[in-house]
Design a protein around this motif. Structure first.
Motif, PDB file in Angstrom:
ATOM      1  N   THR A  28      -7.982  43.259   0.097  1.00 50.39           N
ATOM      2  CA  THR A  28      -8.577  42.314   1.184  1.00 50.39           C
ATOM      3  C   THR A  28      -9.880  42.027   1.054  1.00 50.39           C
ATOM      4  OG1 THR A  28      -8.380  42.093   3.699  1.00 50.39           O
ATOM      5  CG2 THR A  28      -8.682  44.143   2.785  1.00 50.39           C
ATOM      6  N   TRP A  32     -12.028  38.050   5.156  1.00 52.66           N
ATOM      7  CA  TRP A  32     -10.591  37.586   5.668  1.00 52.66           C
ATOM      8  C   TRP A  32     -10.638  38.516   7.065  1.00 52.66           C
ATOM      9  CZ3 TRP A  32      -6.189  39.728   7.485  1.00 52.66           C
ATOM     10  CH2 TRP A  32      -5.084  38.745   7.471  1.00 52.66           C
ATOM     11  N   ARG A  36     -10.002  36.535  10.469  1.00 51.56           N
ATOM     12  CA  ARG A  36      -8.661  36.594  11.051  1.00 51.56           C
ATOM     13  C   ARG A  36      -8.552  37.321  12.295  1.00 51.56           C
ATOM     14  NH1 ARG A  36      -6.440  31.957   9.407  1.00 51.56           N
ATOM     15  NH2 ARG A  36      -4.360  32.919   9.630  1.00 51.56           N
ATOM     16  N   CYS A 111       0.361  49.535  23.625  1.00 50.09           N
ATOM     17  CA  CYS A 111      -1.009  48.779  23.949  1.00 50.09           C
ATOM     18  C   CYS A 111      -0.979  48.344  25.421  1.00 50.09           C
ATOM     19  CB  CYS A 111      -1.197  47.717  23.070  1.00 50.09           C
ATOM     20  SG  CYS A 111      -1.115  48.005  21.314  1.00 50.09           S
ATOM     21  N   ARG A 150      -1.963  46.403   4.035  1.00 47.99           N
ATOM     22  CA  ARG A 150      -3.263  45.688   4.519  1.00 47.99           C
ATOM     23  C   ARG A 150      -2.838  44.704   5.768  1.00 47.99           C
ATOM     24  NH1 ARG A 150      -3.778  40.256   0.151  1.00 47.99           N
ATOM     25  NH2 ARG A 150      -1.669  39.417   0.709  1.00 47.99           N
ATOM     26  N   LEU A 188       7.290  45.617  16.333  1.00 45.75           N
ATOM     27  CA  LEU A 188       6.252  46.356  15.880  1.00 45.75           C
ATOM     28  C   LEU A 188       6.714  47.951  16.533  1.00 45.75           C
ATOM     29  CD1 LEU A 188       3.451  47.380  15.717  1.00 45.75           C
ATOM     30  CD2 LEU A 188       2.587  46.204  17.666  1.00 45.75           C
ATOM     31  N   MET A 211       4.541  46.182  11.390  1.00 50.18           N
ATOM     32  CA  MET A 211       4.452  44.883  12.383  1.00 50.18           C
ATOM     33  C   MET A 211       4.622  43.765  11.903  1.00 50.18           C
ATOM     34  SD  MET A 211       0.878  44.517  14.406  1.00 50.18           S
ATOM     35  CE  MET A 211       0.027  43.683  12.911  1.00 50.18           C
ATOM     36  N   GLY A 213       3.297  40.843  12.204  1.00 49.77           N
ATOM     37  CA  GLY A 213       1.999  40.454  12.752  1.00 49.77           C
ATOM     38  C   GLY A 213       2.135  38.994  13.411  1.00 49.77           C
ATOM     39  N   ARG A 214       2.730  37.867  12.872  1.00 50.30           N
ATOM     40  CA  ARG A 214       2.811  36.593  13.251  1.00 50.30           C
ATOM     41  C   ARG A 214       3.656  36.646  14.751  1.00 50.30           C
ATOM     42  NH1 ARG A 214       3.893  32.872   8.083  1.00 50.30           N
ATOM     43  NH2 ARG A 214       2.340  33.937   6.672  1.00 50.30           N
ATOM     44  N   HIS A 248      -6.785  42.827  26.182  1.00 46.97           N
ATOM     45  CA  HIS A 248      -6.274  43.983  25.250  1.00 46.97           C
ATOM     46  C   HIS A 248      -7.113  43.148  23.989  1.00 46.97           C
ATOM     47  CE1 HIS A 248      -4.740  46.659  22.310  1.00 46.97           C
ATOM     48  NE2 HIS A 248      -3.831  45.611  21.890  1.00 46.97           N
ATOM     49  N   ALA A 250      -6.747  42.866  20.651  1.00 49.70           N
ATOM     50  CA  ALA A 250      -6.084  42.963  19.367  1.00 49.70           C
ATOM     51  C   ALA A 250      -6.600  42.192  18.431  1.00 49.70           C
ATOM     52  CB  ALA A 250      -4.594  42.552  19.792  1.00 49.70           C
ATOM     53  N   ASN A 251      -6.977  40.952  18.547  1.00 51.86           N
ATOM     54  CA  ASN A 251      -7.563  40.031  17.599  1.00 51.86           C
ATOM     55  C   ASN A 251      -8.225  38.924  18.471  1.00 51.86           C
ATOM     56  OD1 ASN A 251      -7.376  37.497  16.057  1.00 51.86           O
ATOM     57  ND2 ASN A 251      -5.668  38.625  14.769  1.00 51.86           N
ATOM     58  N   ARG A 253      -8.906  35.871  17.565  1.00 50.75           N
ATOM     59  CA  ARG A 253      -7.998  34.567  17.804  1.00 50.75           C
ATOM     60  C   ARG A 253      -7.066  34.623  19.021  1.00 50.75           C
ATOM     61  NH1 ARG A 253      -5.132  33.123  13.311  1.00 50.75           N
ATOM     62  NH2 ARG A 253      -5.015  35.319  12.583  1.00 50.75           N
ATOM     63  N   ASN A 278      -8.688  47.403  17.118  1.00 55.69           N
ATOM     64  CA  ASN A 278      -7.572  47.538  18.119  1.00 55.69           C
ATOM     65  C   ASN A 278      -7.237  49.049  18.444  1.00 55.69           C
ATOM     66  OD1 ASN A 278      -5.030  47.754  19.346  1.00 55.69           O
ATOM     67  ND2 ASN A 278      -4.263  45.941  18.169  1.00 55.69           N
TER      68      ASN A 278
HETATM   69  O1  UT7 Z   1      -2.098  45.480  19.638  1.00 57.89           O
HETATM   70  C1  UT7 Z   1      -1.005  44.844  19.568  1.00 57.89           C
HETATM   71  C2  UT7 Z   1      -0.443  44.773  18.335  1.00 57.89           C
HETATM   72  N1  UT7 Z   1      -0.745  43.963  17.261  1.00 57.89           N
HETATM   73  C3  UT7 Z   1      -1.236  42.661  17.248  1.00 57.89           C
HETATM   74  O2  UT7 Z   1      -1.738  41.994  18.411  1.00 57.89           O
HETATM   75  C4  UT7 Z   1      -1.621  41.895  15.938  1.00 57.89           C
HETATM   76  C5  UT7 Z   1      -1.370  40.528  16.201  1.00 57.89           C
HETATM   77  N2  UT7 Z   1      -1.137  39.719  14.845  1.00 57.89           N
HETATM   78  C6  UT7 Z   1      -2.320  39.603  14.106  1.00 57.89           C
HETATM   79  O3  UT7 Z   1      -3.317  39.917  14.558  1.00 57.89           O
HETATM   80  C7  UT7 Z   1      -2.307  38.787  12.833  1.00 57.89           C
HETATM   81  O4  UT7 Z   1      -0.987  38.516  12.912  1.00 57.89           O
HETATM   82  C8  UT7 Z   1      -2.869  39.752  11.759  1.00 57.89           C
HETATM   83  C9  UT7 Z   1      -4.192  40.162  11.582  1.00 57.89           C
HETATM   84  C10 UT7 Z   1      -2.134  40.690  11.528  1.00 57.89           C
HETATM   85  C11 UT7 Z   1      -2.386  38.914  10.328  1.00 57.89           C
HETATM   86  O5  UT7 Z   1      -3.030  37.595  10.306  1.00 57.89           O
HETATM   87  P1  UT7 Z   1      -2.172  36.127  10.139  1.00 57.89           P
HETATM   88  O6  UT7 Z   1      -3.197  35.220  10.177  1.00 57.89           O
HETATM   89  O7  UT7 Z   1      -0.895  36.008  11.167  1.00 57.89           O
HETATM   90  O8  UT7 Z   1      -1.791  36.438   8.675  1.00 57.89           O
HETATM   91  P2  UT7 Z   1      -0.057  36.238   8.203  1.00 57.89           P
HETATM   92  O9  UT7 Z   1       0.327  37.537   8.483  1.00 57.89           O
HETATM   93  O10 UT7 Z   1       0.247  34.845   8.563  1.00 57.89           O
HETATM   94  O11 UT7 Z   1      -0.488  36.016   6.733  1.00 57.89           O
HETATM   95  C12 UT7 Z   1      -1.368  35.031   6.305  1.00 57.89           C
HETATM   96  C13 UT7 Z   1      -1.688  35.351   4.667  1.00 57.89           C
HETATM   97  C14 UT7 Z   1      -0.414  35.753   3.762  1.00 57.89           C
HETATM   98  O12 UT7 Z   1      -0.488  35.469   2.538  1.00 57.89           O
HETATM   99  P3  UT7 Z   1       0.395  34.149   2.053  1.00 57.89           P
HETATM  100  O13 UT7 Z   1       1.743  34.741   2.292  1.00 57.89           O
HETATM  101  O14 UT7 Z   1       0.000  32.841   2.869  1.00 57.89           O
HETATM  102  O15 UT7 Z   1       0.167  34.193   0.615  1.00 57.89           O
HETATM  103  C15 UT7 Z   1      -0.658  37.366   4.025  1.00 57.89           C
HETATM  104  O16 UT7 Z   1      -0.090  38.024   2.738  1.00 57.89           O
HETATM  105  O17 UT7 Z   1      -2.494  36.381   4.660  1.00 57.89           O
HETATM  106  C16 UT7 Z   1      -2.200  37.392   3.752  1.00 57.89           C
HETATM  107  N3  UT7 Z   1      -2.630  38.766   4.312  1.00 57.89           N
HETATM  108  C17 UT7 Z   1      -3.877  39.137   3.871  1.00 57.89           C
HETATM  109  N4  UT7 Z   1      -4.791  38.779   2.961  1.00 57.89           N
HETATM  110  C18 UT7 Z   1      -5.999  39.484   2.860  1.00 57.89           C
HETATM  111  C19 UT7 Z   1      -2.121  39.386   5.480  1.00 57.89           C
HETATM  112  N5  UT7 Z   1      -2.959  40.551   5.675  1.00 57.89           N
HETATM  113  C20 UT7 Z   1      -4.041  40.486   4.849  1.00 57.89           C
HETATM  114  C21 UT7 Z   1      -5.325  40.985   4.531  1.00 57.89           C
HETATM  115  N6  UT7 Z   1      -5.941  40.650   3.584  1.00 57.89           N
HETATM  116  N7  UT7 Z   1      -5.561  42.193   5.300  1.00 57.89           N
END
Ligand code: UT7
Length: 321
Positions: A28, A32, A36, A111, A150, A188, A211, A213-214, A248, A250-251, A253, A278
């Motif tokens: 990572t 990023w 993100r 959470c 990651r 999750l 999780m 995440g999406r 909360h 979490a993110n 965005r 988080n």
């Molecule tokens: O507390 C309550 C619980 N949790 C949450 O609220 C979490 C909610 N979700 C999120 O915050 C986000 O979904 C994440 C931060 C976990 C992930 O962000 P995202 O923008 O939804 O990324 P994604 O899962 O859609 O992945 C996009 C790309 C993928 O690559 P490809 O398939 O497009 O090639 C992932 O493999 O980003 C990749 N990716 C990363 N790249 C660099 C996923 N994690 C990472 C990382 N570093 N840490």
């Protein structure tokens, strides 16, 4: 009749782990993670426990409220990462701080746990059973996180936040909602243990948190605004009546998405996830304590608290500070 927050406190482990350190562990980058999620660093336990963090946060909340531990009637700890299954974290905290007159128990709604605990305290006071409560959200999620994944390890941090609440005749909690959807439990989940009885043999459950995440992201951006509007409408208020939305953490965005859907300026959504990540059930009381100590919470202000998490659970609370 309602309950009002009279004091806040928080505690964080001494060890800070910045994104740069995570970059050396998984594939990572600092850019990023910041882009993100909005997270730059988090605190990770090097010995602090869910009980020790909660106890420190609780002591500070009592000090802020000018109350003693002996005065506390109800002590609730929201956690999904307790140090042990029994006794509950709240009983450990009771012993550490000397709240010998309180009834103490834990509550796990991930959470959303702190919010659900706050609502539970409200119900006890409303029913005339207790006059006050000390409520903590405390997590050491670093022990449940897969530090090779990651998708999750970049997000979470350890810490605790606490509030002392007391019965009040005016203001305080004006309305709340809470929901749970067990059908989405798999989105999750994890952090389990092993079955090792002679009958079961040895079966591993999911050791680490996993999780989608999406899915969680989409759920939060859709559900939080609905919860906020539902709680506001129950209190006879609208988005325009709210001074601060304490969501909360979490993110970044997700918070931006919620603000947009509610049609409210982002400046009304304070954030601290940049430096704590988080922290699950600790996130809302940690942020409340930061705001309180910065002097940003003035009596009479209207706040909306809203949380969501594994369960899936979610809720919102409208209060007059
Ligand atoms: O507390 C309550 C619980 N949790 C949450 O609220 C979490 C909610 N979700 C999120 O915050 C986000 O979904 C994440 C931060 C976990 C992930 O962000 P995202 O923008 O939804 O990324 P994604 O899962 O859609 O992945 C996009 C790309 C993928 O690559 P490809 O398939 O497009 O090639 C992932 O493999 O980003 C990749 N990716 C990363 N790249 C660099 C996923 N994690 C990472 C990382 N570093 N840490």
């Amino acid at each position: 009749m309602s309950i009002k927050i009279l004091g806040t406190g928080s505690a964080l482990p001494v060890r800070r782990v910045m994104n740069e350190e995570i970059v050396r562990m998984v594939d990572t980058s600092d850019e990023w993670i910041r882009e993100r999620t909005g997270i730059g660093g988090r605190h990770v336990s090097v010995g602090e426990t869910a009980a020790s963090l909660a106890a420190d946060a609780c002591s500070r909340a009592l000090e802020d409220a000018g109350k003693t531990a002996e005065e506390v009637e109800l002590l609730l700890v929201a956690t999904c990462s307790p140090d042990e299954v029994a006794p509950c974290t709240a009983c450990r905290v009771q012993d550490r701080i000397g709240a010998g007159n309180a009834v103490a128990f834990d509550l796990n709604a991930a959470c959303a746990g702190f919010l659900f605990a706050l609502h539970t305290a409200w119900a006890y006071v409303e029913a005339g059973i207790y006059q006050n409560a000390l409520i903590a959200g405390s997590e050491v999620l670093s022990k449940l996180v897969d530090w090779e994944d990651r998708g999750t390890c970049i997000l979470f941090g350890d810490g605790a936040g606490a509030v002392y609440v007391e019965k009040c005749q005016e203001g305080g909690i004006l309305g709340f909602v809470q929901h749970a959807d067990g059908k989405k439990g798999g989105v999750l989940a994890g952090g389990g243990r092993q079955l090792v009885s002679p009958w079961a043999g040895r079966q591993d459950f999911r050791r680490f948190l996993q999780m989608d995440g999406r899915e969680v992201f989409a759920f939060a951006v859709r559900q939080v605004p609905l919860n906020v509007e539902e709680a506001l409408s129950g209190a006879g208020l609208t988005v325009g009546d709210v001074d601060l939305f304490v969501l909360h953490q979490a993110n970044r965005r997700i918070i931006e998405g919620v603000a947009k859907r509610l049609g409210a300026e982002l400046s009304r959504f304070p954030m601290n996830l940049e430096h704590v990540g988080n922290t699950s059930s600790a996130a809302i009381p940690l942020l409340l304590d930061e705001l309180n100590r910065q002097g940003r919470l003035k009596r009479g202000m209207r706040l909306v608290l809203s949380g969501f998490g594994a369960g899936l659970t979610c809720g919102a609370c409208v209060m007059q500070w």
